[in-house]
Design an enzyme around this catalytic site. Structure first.
Site, PDB file in Angstrom:
ATOM      1  CG  ASP A 101      -1.944   1.227   1.162  1.00  0.00           C
ATOM      2  OD1 ASP A 101      -1.728   2.016   0.554  1.00  0.00           O
ATOM      3  OD2 ASP A 101      -2.985   0.912   1.866  1.00  0.00           O
ATOM      4  CG  PHE A 102       2.002   2.496  -3.832  1.00  0.00           C
ATOM      5  CD1 PHE A 102       2.829   1.559  -3.573  1.00  0.00           C
ATOM      6  CD2 PHE A 102       1.450   2.977  -4.858  1.00  0.00           C
ATOM      7  CE1 PHE A 102       2.929   0.638  -4.758  1.00  0.00           C
ATOM      8  CE2 PHE A 102       1.737   2.087  -6.038  1.00  0.00           C
ATOM      9  CZ  PHE A 102       2.527   0.660  -6.110  1.00  0.00           C
ATOM     10  CG  HIS A 109       6.790   8.748 -24.858  1.00  0.00           C
ATOM     11  ND1 HIS A 109       5.692   9.302 -24.214  1.00  0.00           N
ATOM     12  CD2 HIS A 109       6.525   8.501 -26.211  1.00  0.00           C
ATOM     13  CE1 HIS A 109       4.718   9.484 -25.061  1.00  0.00           C
ATOM     14  NE2 HIS A 109       5.451   8.893 -26.239  1.00  0.00           N
ATOM     15  CE  LYS A 150       7.815   8.919 -30.393  1.00  0.00           C
ATOM     16  NZ  LYS A 150       7.398   7.354 -30.672  1.00  0.00           N
ATOM     17  CD  GLU A 172      -2.776  11.968 -28.784  1.00  0.00           C
ATOM     18  OE1 GLU A 172      -2.671  10.963 -27.978  1.00  0.00           O
ATOM     19  OE2 GLU A 172      -3.334  13.069 -28.616  1.00  0.00           O
ATOM     20  CG  ASP A 187      -2.328  14.635 -22.290  1.00  0.00           C
ATOM     21  OD1 ASP A 187      -1.607  14.058 -21.273  1.00  0.00           O
ATOM     22  OD2 ASP A 187      -2.513  13.915 -23.033  1.00  0.00           O
ATOM     23  CG  HIS A 199       4.600  14.668 -25.682  1.00  0.00           C
ATOM     24  ND1 HIS A 199       5.573  14.096 -24.676  1.00  0.00           N
ATOM     25  CD2 HIS A 199       3.306  14.102 -25.554  1.00  0.00           C
ATOM     26  CE1 HIS A 199       4.960  12.991 -24.058  1.00  0.00           C
ATOM     27  NE2 HIS A 199       3.885  12.771 -24.490  1.00  0.00           N
ATOM     28  CE  LYS A 243      -6.435  13.063 -25.658  1.00  0.00           C
ATOM     29  NZ  LYS A 243      -5.018  11.863 -26.362  1.00  0.00           N
ATOM     30  CE  LYS A 256       0.765   6.295 -32.775  1.00  0.00           C
ATOM     31  NZ  LYS A 256       0.957   5.007 -31.997  1.00  0.00           N
TER      32      LYS A 256
END
Length: 499
Positions: A98-99, A185, A189, A223, A242, A247, A347, A352
């Site tokens: 349990d964190f 992330h 790439k 996306e 987001d 990014h 979106k 993509k």
């Protein structure tokens, strides 16, 4: 494992990797497949151990079964190597924690003390940013840490500058900045890595990379997906927080930064911070003219009908959260004065797609057919997904005896899959995990980068809120609101969509 891969593995330090949120979507979809590929390439240290941590009660054998099932699901088109899988699974253990309760961390301390030798502790927080601070505090209180411990956290961090500072303060109370690895992330790439080589190893581009030779820059991250069950998170964040903060600004920094003095982590990150500081703020007049926010309504993607944002399961039907953002901005410095950067992300787009397009200026004197004047511009197209590659669009004479000196555009194309057919392009997380194991930070985001990005985003959000405008509607499966086309058309330009 061959002798060659053994020597590579021996060059990678063995670590103890403790993964919080080991049964979550990020871990099962991205992190364990990346770790398996590192195993297969001989890039995991020989005695590296991996501890899965989650609240669920689970035996290690059942945890290994879950990881195996995830690998079969997410390594699409790839046959698992049985010997490699057996080696990989042998590294895995599981502890239920349990964190929020410090007493549960005793088991982590005991596991750590069972290491066969001294090695760094690598902590990966694949959990919501809101509990980063609590986990870090409990790790310290539970005597789980030493001076080797490094922590990996996912962006975006926070909801705005204040919440981001609060989370970073909590992490910083336990870990010095030199042992904090903030992952974006996109920075892992292969093509993004090649931006550094492309810009600074090639005089062809290095001497042209300024306002004298570049007319404008486009960055598109599109996306096809919608919310995918993330309504609770996304409706609080929106596409600006987001994707743009997270990014697109990192890509902008890599395109716009000045040459670093060397390839050290801080030399590169110092130059990125300078770009963030130089971004022009949005006045009310600029906001009206140069920023478009949208929200998708019902439409069709790949021939299949999809619901609108307000019709998604669990939706707040009065939400004004944006699912699309397009904007024009500038970097106010000597290199980029007067060069617009057009950013676009959304979106439920038709494709993509993540790409950067550098538009070079036309020649001052034009000698070919006047009706082809619009062709006379070279473009450097940097593709990040779905297939990574770099193409330089050039103009050549159209072939044929009856063509005269007619021009036609064509690419000088470097498609990574075609150019290196025997080499699998590593997933971004493979590279990022490996760099953390090696203790190298140049692919990770420093705290001041996060802060300056949030400062710029916060003033834009504040201006939006003051206007209280509803986002413009666009059908799912389109390239966003018509206003985003009008925004770039007013400058006599258009979005590059030759996909």
């Amino acid at each position: 494992m061959t002798q060659e891969t053994r020597s590579v593995a021996s060059a990678t330090p063995s670590v103890d990797l403790a993964m919080f949120g080991a049964l979550g979507d990020l871990a099962l979809r991205k992190l364990f497949p990346a770790l398996y590929h590192l195993e297969r390439e001989g890039l995991l240290g020989e005695t590296t151990r991996i501890l899965g941590l989650a609240r669920q009660s689970l035996e290690t054998a059942a945890f290994r079964d879950k990881v195996t099932a995830a690998l079969k699901t997410h390594l699409k088109g790839e046959t698992l190597d049985k010997a490699c899988l057996a080696r990989f699974l042998e590294r895995l253990e599981f502890i239920s924690v349990d964190f929020a309760k410090p007493e549960g961390y005793v088991a982590i301390r005991d596991w750590r003390q069972q290491a066969p030798d001294a090695r760094p502790l690598m902590i990966y927080l694949a959990v919501p940013a809101s509990i980063y601070g609590a986990i870090c505090h409990n790790l310290k209180a539970g005597d789980c840490l030493d001076d080797s411990a490094r922590v990996v956290v996912e962006k975006p961090i926070g909801y705005d500058l204040d919440s981001s500072n609060a989370i970073n303060d909590a992490i910083g109370a336990v870990f010095p900045e030199s042992r904090v690895y903030r992952i974006d992330h996109y920075l892992g790439k292969e093509t993004v890595q090649n931006l550094i080589a492309l810009r600074f190893a090639n005089p062809l581009f290095g001497t042209q990379w300024n306002q004298n030779h570049i007319s404008h820059v486009e960055i598109t991250v599109a996306e096809k997906v919608g919310i995918e069950g993330r309504w609770g998170y996304f409706d609080q964040a929106g596409q600006l927080r987001d994707m743009v903060q997270n990014h697109l600004l990192q890509l902008l920094c890599l395109i716009a930064m000045d040459p670093p003095s060397n390839l050290d982590a801080d030399a590169i990150r110092d130059e990125k911070v300078k770009v963030l500081k130089a971004l022009k703020p949005f006045t009310p007049e600029v906001l009206e003219r140069d920023v478009v926010r949208g929200q998708y309504i019902a439409g069709s993607v790949d021939g299949q009908g999809v619901p609108g944002y307000l019709d998604e399961e669990g939706a707040n039907t009065t939400s004004r959260t944006e699912t699309f953002v397009a904007m024009k901005t500038e970097v106010a410095n000597w290199r980029w004065a007067g060069v617009p950067f057009y950013l676009r992300t959304g979106k439920r787009m038709p494709e993509k797609l993540s790409q950067i397009v550098i538009h070079f200026r036309q020649q001052p004197h034009y000698i070919f057919d006047p009706d082809q004047r619009g062709l006379a511009s070279n473009k450097l197209i940097i593709r990040l997904q779905p297939e990574e590659g770099i193409a330089l669009q050039v103009l050549t004479k159209d072939s044929g005896l009856d063509k005269g000196m007619r021009l036609r555009p064509g690419p000088l194309d470097l498609d990574f899959n075609s150019a290196f057919p025997k080499s699998r392009i590593p997933d971004a997380y493979e590279r990022l995990l490996l760099e953390v194991m090696k203790g190298q930070q140049y692919l990770f985001v420093r705290r001041d980068e996060v802060e300056f990005a949030w400062r710029w985003i916060d003033q834009l959000i504040g201006a939006w809120e003051a206007r209280d405008d509803a986002p413009r509607r666009y059908p799912a499966g389109s390239w966003g609101p018509v206003a985003s086309i009008a925004m770039i058309t007013q400058d006599g330009r258009s979005w590059y969509e030759d996909y």
